[in-house]
Design a protein around this motif. Structure first.
Motif, mmCIF file in Angstrom:
data_model
loop_
_atom_site.group_PDB
_atom_site.id
_atom_site.type_symbol
_atom_site.label_atom_id
_atom_site.label_comp_id
_atom_site.label_asym_id
_atom_site.label_seq_id
_atom_site.Cartn_x
_atom_site.Cartn_y
_atom_site.Cartn_z
ATOM 1 N N UNK A 102 -0.858 30.271 -54.355
ATOM 2 C CA UNK A 102 -1.270 29.294 -53.331
ATOM 3 C C UNK A 102 -1.493 29.934 -51.974
ATOM 4 N N UNK A 103 -2.427 29.393 -51.249
ATOM 5 C CA UNK A 103 -2.709 29.821 -49.881
ATOM 6 C C UNK A 103 -2.433 28.659 -48.932
ATOM 7 N N UNK A 104 -2.103 28.971 -47.658
ATOM 8 C CA UNK A 104 -1.847 27.897 -46.689
ATOM 9 C C UNK A 104 -3.004 26.895 -46.665
ATOM 10 N N UNK A 105 -2.640 25.647 -46.518
ATOM 11 C CA UNK A 105 -3.650 24.598 -46.451
ATOM 12 C C UNK A 105 -3.921 23.963 -47.812
ATOM 13 N N UNK A 106 -3.528 24.649 -48.891
ATOM 14 C CA UNK A 106 -3.799 24.098 -50.227
ATOM 15 C C UNK A 106 -2.751 23.065 -50.614
ATOM 16 N N UNK A 107 -3.080 22.325 -51.672
ATOM 17 C CA UNK A 107 -2.167 21.272 -52.121
ATOM 18 C C UNK A 107 -1.446 21.694 -53.388
ATOM 19 N N UNK A 108 -0.163 21.380 -53.429
ATOM 20 C CA UNK A 108 0.615 21.645 -54.642
ATOM 21 C C UNK A 108 1.175 20.317 -55.143
ATOM 22 N N UNK A 109 1.025 20.078 -56.431
ATOM 23 C CA UNK A 109 1.479 18.811 -57.012
ATOM 24 C C UNK A 109 2.952 18.863 -57.357
ATOM 25 N N UNK A 110 3.671 17.808 -57.006
ATOM 26 C CA UNK A 110 5.114 17.746 -57.288
ATOM 27 C C UNK A 110 5.454 16.371 -57.860
ATOM 28 N N UNK A 111 6.658 16.227 -58.376
ATOM 29 C CA UNK A 111 7.125 14.925 -58.866
ATOM 30 C C UNK A 111 7.390 13.981 -57.697
ATOM 31 N N UNK A 112 7.520 12.710 -58.012
ATOM 32 C CA UNK A 112 7.766 11.704 -56.974
ATOM 33 C C UNK A 112 9.031 12.041 -56.181
ATOM 34 N N UNK A 113 10.024 12.559 -56.891
ATOM 35 C CA UNK A 113 11.205 13.088 -56.188
ATOM 36 C C UNK A 113 11.439 14.481 -56.739
ATOM 37 N N UNK A 114 11.754 15.411 -55.851
ATOM 38 C CA UNK A 114 11.928 16.780 -56.344
ATOM 39 C C UNK A 114 12.908 17.568 -55.475
ATOM 40 N N UNK A 115 13.094 18.803 -55.841
ATOM 41 C CA UNK A 115 14.090 19.686 -55.229
ATOM 42 C C UNK A 115 13.734 19.975 -53.760
ATOM 43 N N UNK A 116 14.593 19.585 -52.810
ATOM 44 C CA UNK A 116 14.245 19.665 -51.389
ATOM 45 C C UNK A 116 13.916 21.068 -50.881
ATOM 46 N N UNK A 117 14.635 22.097 -51.356
ATOM 47 C CA UNK A 117 14.361 23.439 -50.812
ATOM 48 C C UNK A 117 13.000 23.956 -51.288
ATOM 49 N N UNK A 118 12.502 23.422 -52.414
ATOM 50 C CA UNK A 118 11.133 23.777 -52.823
ATOM 51 C C UNK A 118 10.152 23.094 -51.869
ATOM 52 N N UNK A 119 10.402 21.827 -51.555
ATOM 53 C CA UNK A 119 9.516 21.127 -50.604
ATOM 54 C C UNK A 119 9.513 21.844 -49.254
ATOM 55 N N UNK A 120 10.702 22.229 -48.795
ATOM 56 C CA UNK A 120 10.792 22.948 -47.511
ATOM 57 C C UNK A 120 9.974 24.233 -47.564
ATOM 58 N N UNK A 121 10.110 24.957 -48.667
ATOM 59 C CA UNK A 121 9.378 26.219 -48.830
ATOM 60 C C UNK A 121 7.865 25.965 -48.809
ATOM 61 N N UNK A 122 7.424 24.961 -49.558
ATOM 62 C CA UNK A 122 5.991 24.669 -49.608
ATOM 63 C C UNK A 122 5.467 24.367 -48.194
ATOM 64 N N UNK A 123 6.232 23.552 -47.486
ATOM 65 C CA UNK A 123 5.774 23.180 -46.134
ATOM 66 C C UNK A 123 5.770 24.397 -45.218
#
Ligand code: PLP
Length: 375
Positions: free
Chosen positions: A101-122
């Protein structure tokens, strides 16, 4: 994570009067301390002291061999050279992400998911999104999801694979499925585009920081390059300790005990919720450490957390787990793993008391953010 929420969680964790139902911490009573001491001594007395020396970025060969063997027992077809030892599953997620993935791209996740992964993606400039849409990659926990403790059925797994995207398959909790056989990883079906991620954090102890990544073969060299650039290699001593524990203890027997233990804990928390908070909805988890519960009333969740800690209990608010950080429907993740079993009932009693006084939440003032929160 909202720095206000992290500040409250840090304060709650430091307060002995607060029963913590937040976090994804294993029960410390389940750490195999004797086996770890024996492994530590062995590592420090083996010839040539490799456990105190530099190693290669891919990690200890004998440990990779054991991980490969375990994965092959679940339908994978990998050798030790397909496995890279990482500093926990978190580093394996970060390395995989950088490869697809490159900045600006979208990554698909579940409706609720692991917070540190979300933090990392952001923090990598990605836009995590739950639901349909066009994505560059998917992050999924098919074997066992955090926070819900559910697994994907055959149809959902097939749907994921049919999207023909790179998938970060996070199996952090897979081996803590309470009952029934564990399905083969998605990586067994699509090894060319699934990054398989695992860890000993939940089944042995997180402090050692030993996890693994099986990248698709064409990404392997670049994954090793990234790993080398970021930290040269994973901790030699920790790898030697895990390797020794796997060689000398019956790890499968340990898993059987852990599943039984955490299932009992889950039952205890579920029973307390039914008793004290009958209006909250939840499903009994299939494994892992947590129960995801939802309520109908809307509250300011940071203030409700502050209010609950004053009643002596803490939890993880629902927005932490959602890609869009929504606070509705009101939800909490409650861990049954870390707090001692007998305290679970009392924790839920306190939570129910705080909930029954939720009108007072509006007047709660929040502490100023800790300098360490949400760095
Ligand atoms: C789904 C998931 N993946 C990865 C991790 C991180 O694991 P590790 O300690 O191996 O970095 C966690 C920890 O809570 C988790 O819940």
């Amino acid at each position: 994570v909202d720095p206000r929420i992290e500040t409250l969680q840090r304060k709650a964790a430091a307060d002995a009067g607060v029963i913590g139902l937040g976090g994804g911490l294993p029960a410390d009573a389940q750490f195999p301390r004797k086996a770890l001491v024996a492994a530590f001594l062995e590592a420090l007395s083996s010839a040539g002291l490799p456990a105190l020396q530099y190693g290669w970025p891919e990690g200890l060969a004998s440990l990779r061999e054991k991980i490969a063997r375990r994965l092959n027992g679940r339908g994978m077809n990998v050798g030790p050279d397909d496995v890279i030892i990482t500093n926990g599953a978190q580093q394996a997620i970060a390395l995989s992400l950088e490869l697809v993935c490159r900045p600006g791209q979208r990554i698909g996740v579940d409706a609720e998911t692991y917070p540190a992964a979300l933090d990392l993606f952001r923090s990598r400039g990605l836009r995590p999104h739950a639901g349909p849409g066009a994505f560059e990659a998917l992050y999924s926990t098919p074997a066992l999801a955090n926070p819900r403790g559910t697994s994907l059925d055959g149809a959902a797994r097939a749907q994921l694979l049919a999207r023909r995207l790179p998938i970060l398959e996070d199996e952090a909790y897979a081996e803590l499925r309470f009952d029934g056989a564990l399905a083969p990883p998605l990586a067994a079906t699509a090894p060319q585009r699934v990054f398989l991620i695992g860890t000993f954090s939940k089944t042995l102890c997180p402090g050692l920081r030993v996890g693994w990544l099986v990248p698709p073969p064409r990404y392997r060299r670049r994954a090793l390059r990234l790993k080398h650039d970021s930290d040269l290699q994973s901790n030699s001593l920790a790898q030697a300790i895990v390797d020794h524990v796997l060689a000398h203890d019956d790890f499968d027997e340990r898993l059987v005990r852990l599943r039984r233990f955490y299932r009992r804990r889950a039952s205890r928390l579920a029973a307390a919720l039914k008793r004290h908070l009958p209006s909250w909805r939840f499903r009994f988890p299939e494994g892992g450490f947590t129960i995801w519960a939802e309520a109908d009333d809307v509250v300011d969740e940071a203030r409700f957390l502050a209010h609950a800690t004053r009643h002596g209990v803490s939890f993880d608010p629902g927005s932490m787990f959602r890609a869009d950080a929504r606070t509705t429907p009101t939800a909490v993740r409650l861990s049954f793993a870390a707090a001692p079993g007998p305290e679970l009932e009392e924790a839920v009693r306190r939570l129910a008391r705080a909930w029954s006084r939720r009108r007072e939440v509006r007047s709660v003032t929040l502490p100023s953010p800790s300098p360490l929160a949400a760095m």
